[in-house]
Design a protein around this motif. Structure first.
Motif, PDB file in Angstrom:
ATOM      1  N   ASP A  45      47.811  35.778  51.810  1.00 28.18           N
ATOM      2  CA  ASP A  45      49.019  36.507  51.410  1.00 28.18           C
ATOM      3  C   ASP A  45      49.288  36.359  49.910  1.00 28.18           C
ATOM      4  N   ALA A  46      49.014  35.176  49.380  1.00 32.34           N
ATOM      5  CA  ALA A  46      49.193  34.971  47.943  1.00 32.34           C
ATOM      6  C   ALA A  46      48.190  35.812  47.161  1.00 32.34           C
ATOM      7  N   LEU A  47      46.949  35.866  47.627  1.00 31.47           N
ATOM      8  CA  LEU A  47      45.934  36.664  46.937  1.00 31.47           C
ATOM      9  C   LEU A  47      46.306  38.139  46.909  1.00 31.47           C
ATOM     10  N   ALA A  48      46.940  38.621  47.962  1.00 32.34           N
ATOM     11  CA  ALA A  48      47.374  40.024  47.981  1.00 32.34           C
ATOM     12  C   ALA A  48      48.407  40.280  46.890  1.00 32.34           C
ATOM     13  N   VAL A  49      49.328  39.353  46.699  1.00 35.23           N
ATOM     14  CA  VAL A  49      50.329  39.485  45.635  1.00 35.23           C
ATOM     15  C   VAL A  49      49.646  39.433  44.271  1.00 35.23           C
ATOM     16  N   ALA A  50      48.714  38.495  44.094  1.00 35.95           N
ATOM     17  CA  ALA A  50      48.025  38.346  42.811  1.00 35.95           C
ATOM     18  C   ALA A  50      47.234  39.606  42.468  1.00 35.95           C
ATOM     19  N   ARG A  51      46.552  40.181  43.450  1.00 32.99           N
ATOM     20  CA  ARG A  51      45.796  41.422  43.196  1.00 32.99           C
ATOM     21  C   ARG A  51      46.743  42.544  42.763  1.00 32.99           C
ATOM     22  N   ALA A  52      47.883  42.628  43.421  1.00 37.16           N
ATOM     23  CA  ALA A  52      48.854  43.666  43.046  1.00 37.16           C
ATOM     24  C   ALA A  52      49.345  43.458  41.622  1.00 37.16           C
ATOM     25  N   ASN A  53      49.505  42.210  41.217  1.00 30.78           N
ATOM     26  CA  ASN A  53      49.973  41.943  39.849  1.00 30.78           C
ATOM     27  C   ASN A  53      48.897  42.230  38.815  1.00 30.78           C
ATOM     28  N   ALA A  54      47.638  42.004  39.161  1.00 26.81           N
ATOM     29  CA  ALA A  54      46.558  42.377  38.248  1.00 26.81           C
ATOM     30  C   ALA A  54      46.543  43.897  38.057  1.00 26.81           C
ATOM     31  N   GLU A  55      46.734  44.628  39.132  1.00 27.87           N
ATOM     32  CA  GLU A  55      46.804  46.097  39.048  1.00 27.87           C
ATOM     33  C   GLU A  55      48.012  46.522  38.232  1.00 27.87           C
ATOM     34  N   ARG A  56      49.134  45.904  38.490  1.00 30.08           N
ATOM     35  CA  ARG A  56      50.381  46.271  37.805  1.00 30.08           C
ATOM     36  C   ARG A  56      50.274  46.091  36.296  1.00 30.08           C
ATOM     37  N   ASN A  57      49.525  45.082  35.883  1.00 33.25           N
ATOM     38  CA  ASN A  57      49.423  44.780  34.454  1.00 33.25           C
ATOM     39  C   ASN A  57      48.121  45.259  33.823  1.00 33.25           C
ATOM     40  N   GLY A  58      47.409  46.124  34.533  1.00 24.70           N
ATOM     41  CA  GLY A  58      46.270  46.820  33.949  1.00 24.70           C
ATOM     42  C   GLY A  58      45.005  46.006  33.773  1.00 24.70           C
ATOM     43  N   VAL A  59      44.839  44.916  34.544  1.00 22.31           N
ATOM     44  CA  VAL A  59      43.629  44.101  34.395  1.00 22.31           C
ATOM     45  C   VAL A  59      42.881  43.933  35.715  1.00 22.31           C
ATOM     46  N   ALA A  60      43.126  44.821  36.671  1.00 22.21           N
ATOM     47  CA  ALA A  60      42.496  44.698  37.989  1.00 22.21           C
ATOM     48  C   ALA A  60      40.976  44.721  37.907  1.00 22.21           C
ATOM     49  N   GLU A  61      40.435  45.445  36.918  1.00 24.16           N
ATOM     50  CA  GLU A  61      38.976  45.530  36.785  1.00 24.16           C
ATOM     51  C   GLU A  61      38.392  44.289  36.131  1.00 24.16           C
ATOM     52  N   ARG A  62      39.225  43.430  35.578  1.00 23.80           N
ATOM     53  CA  ARG A  62      38.727  42.275  34.827  1.00 23.80           C
ATOM     54  C   ARG A  62      39.112  40.930  35.430  1.00 23.80           C
ATOM     55  N   VAL A  63      39.787  40.948  36.570  1.00 25.54           N
ATOM     56  CA  VAL A  63      40.117  39.707  37.259  1.00 25.54           C
ATOM     57  C   VAL A  63      39.601  39.806  38.691  1.00 25.54           C
ATOM     58  N   ALA A  64      38.739  38.871  39.063  1.00 21.65           N
ATOM     59  CA  ALA A  64      38.223  38.810  40.433  1.00 21.65           C
ATOM     60  C   ALA A  64      38.995  37.747  41.207  1.00 21.65           C
ATOM     61  N   PHE A  65      39.161  37.975  42.504  1.00 24.67           N
ATOM     62  CA  PHE A  65      39.918  37.048  43.334  1.00 24.67           C
ATOM     63  C   PHE A  65      39.054  36.579  44.504  1.00 24.67           C
TER      64      PHE A  65
END
Length: 307
Positions: free
Chosen positions: A166-186
């Motif tokens: 559940d925490a990872l789902a929040v973290a992924r959403a925050n990476a997307e929200r701040n424009g770095v989803a392509e550069r942060v792996a979880f």
């Protein structure tokens, strides 16, 4: 809470502050203000401009529900679903720890030393001879550290772990929200386990692990004790178990990271420094105080090439 006369937004704020104070809420004015900004979709300055306006009748029921949630002790960040960290907006839910201002200092130190060792967005290889370092944020929670590092240092390759899906789902959403989803792996896993299992080399390890001693639970503020996730709070009997395991795991990686940064609880910095000193040969292990003067971060680094 109010009579039939139309009250102004300012009067609603004053009544709410008094209501929260009567229920033992800390910083009632600040909490009432944040809830009112959220309810009306206004910034702080925008809210001040609307002080003389009548409070909208159609929002009264929603307003009362927000105040009752806050009066029960629920953190305002969970109520509004957001917390700013390092100048960036982060979604927060009860699945993750609320990012704290003191952790911004950990990010600041890691960015400062990391750029010296590895170079930053516009730098070549630094003292450690690494052009695009691999970063591990261990126990990422909301993703605040990992996302902030990715924003600050675009050439860094950031991976973040957490034991809680559940925490990872929040973290992924925050990476997307701040424009770095392509550069942060979880990755899901316990501490450095995911990197050890893959035999992956790391240049920088950063972590704000659970560090509250279990015996201290009863003395915590109700906002923390009753609402924030236990797995993100408690670090064993003395709060140091995650650091013992993390420092032991450093030796199981293919190579020693050039930089390790930990946030620690009050009174824990000296012992965590000793754990790091026993784990490896560093150029320096430094303790960094927070703005309140509490020894809050322990940073270990070595500038020589660690190939």
């Amino acid at each position: 809470m109010r009579d039939e006369r139309r009250i102004t937004i300012r009067e609603a704020y004053a009544e709410a502050s008094s209501f929260l104070r009567q229920h033992g809420v800390r910083e009632p004015e600040a909490n009432a203000g944040r809830l009112l900004e959220h309810l009306l979709g206004e910034s702080r300055s925008g809210l001040l401009l609307r002080w003389p306006e009548p409070f909208p009748r159609e929002r009264e029921a929603d307003w009362q529900r927000l105040l009752e949630r806050k009066a029960s002790g629920e953190p305002v960040q969970y109520i509004i679903g957001e917390q700013e960290f390092y100048g960036l907006p982060f979604t927060v839910t009860p699945a993750v720890l609320i990012p704290r201002p003191e952790t911004e200092l950990l990010v600041e130190q890691v960015v400062l030393l990391g750029r010296q060792l590895f170079g930053g967005a516009s730098h070549g290889p630094g003292a450690a001879g690494v052009a695009s370092p691999t970063i591990a944020d261990v126990g990422t929670g909301s993703g605040a550290i990992a996302v902030s590092l990715a924003v600050q240092c675009p050439s860094w390759r950031v991976t973040a772990s957490d034991i809680a899906p559940d925490a990872l789902a929040v973290a992924r959403a925050n990476a997307e929200r701040n424009g770095v989803a392509e550069r942060v792996a979880f990755v899901e896993g316990d501490l450095l386990g995911p990197w050890i299992e893959r035999g992956e080399r790391l240049d920088l390890v950063v972590s704000n692990p659970p560090y509250i001693p279990e015996a201290d639970e009863a003395g915590l503020q109700p906002e923390v004790r009753l609402f924030e996730p236990r797995t993100a709070l408690y670090g064993g009997a003395d709060g140091l178990e995650p650091y013992r395991r993390l420092t032991a795991q450093l030796g199981e990686l293919p190579a020693l990271p050039a930089l390790v940064g930990f946030e620690v609880g009050q009174g824990q910095a000296d012992e965590v420094r000793r754990l790091l000193e026993r784990a490896a040969d560093w150029d320096e292990v430094r303790i960094v105080p927070d703005l309140a003067g509490i020894d809050r971060h322990v940073i270990a680094y070595r500038s020589k090439n660690h190939a």
